[in-house]
Design a protein around this motif. Structure first.
Motif, short mmCIF file in Angstrom:
data_model
loop_
_atom_site.label_atom_id
_atom_site.label_comp_id
_atom_site.label_asym_id
_atom_site.label_seq_id
_atom_site.Cartn_x
_atom_site.Cartn_y
_atom_site.Cartn_z
N LYS A 1 -17.20 -8.81 5.04
CA LYS A 1 -17.59 -7.37 4.19
C LYS A 1 -16.10 -6.65 3.89
CE LYS A 1 -19.65 -3.30 5.26
NZ LYS A 1 -20.14 -2.27 6.18
N ILE A 2 -16.13 -6.30 2.77
CA ILE A 2 -14.98 -5.56 2.44
C ILE A 2 -15.32 -4.05 3.02
CG2 ILE A 2 -13.56 -4.40 0.62
CD1 ILE A 2 -14.24 -6.92 -1.16
N TRP A 3 -14.56 -3.50 3.84
CA TRP A 3 -14.87 -2.05 4.71
C TRP A 3 -14.02 -0.90 3.99
CZ3 TRP A 3 -10.99 -0.42 7.72
CH2 TRP A 3 -10.00 -1.38 8.31
N ARG A 4 -12.83 -1.28 3.27
CA ARG A 4 -11.97 -0.49 2.81
C ARG A 4 -10.90 -0.99 1.78
NH1 ARG A 4 -7.29 1.47 6.75
NH2 ARG A 4 -6.24 -0.17 6.64
N GLY A 5 -10.34 -0.45 0.73
CA GLY A 5 -9.18 -0.90 0.07
C GLY A 5 -8.03 -1.13 0.79
N SER A 6 -6.92 -1.42 -0.03
CA SER A 6 -5.74 -1.51 0.98
C SER A 6 -5.24 -0.08 1.29
CB SER A 6 -4.82 -2.00 -0.23
OG SER A 6 -5.08 -3.49 -0.71
#
Length: 64
Positions: free
Chosen positions: A28-33
């Protein structure tokens, strides 16, 4: 292959999803960089630095 997520700075972002996909372990992508220095305090705490040591590093300009 593509997905969307919310970024604190940019808002809605569209980008490449996590590859390869694994059936039993869904990623899961939970935030950007993170922005520059965004995680510095958290990492220093994980490495065992005290609040006083962290404050001293920020005051000296050793970290931002």
């Amino acid at each position: 292959i593509f997905t969307e997520w919310k970024d604190e700075t940019l808002g809605d972002v569209k980008g490449v999803n996590i590859l390869p996909r694994v059936k039993r372990n869904t990623a899961k992508i939970w935030r950007g960089s993170p922005t520059y220095g965004q995680d510095t305090r958290d990492l220093l705490e994980e490495f065992g630095y005290s609040e006083e040591e962290i404050a001293a590093l920020f005051e000296k300009g050793a970290v931002k």
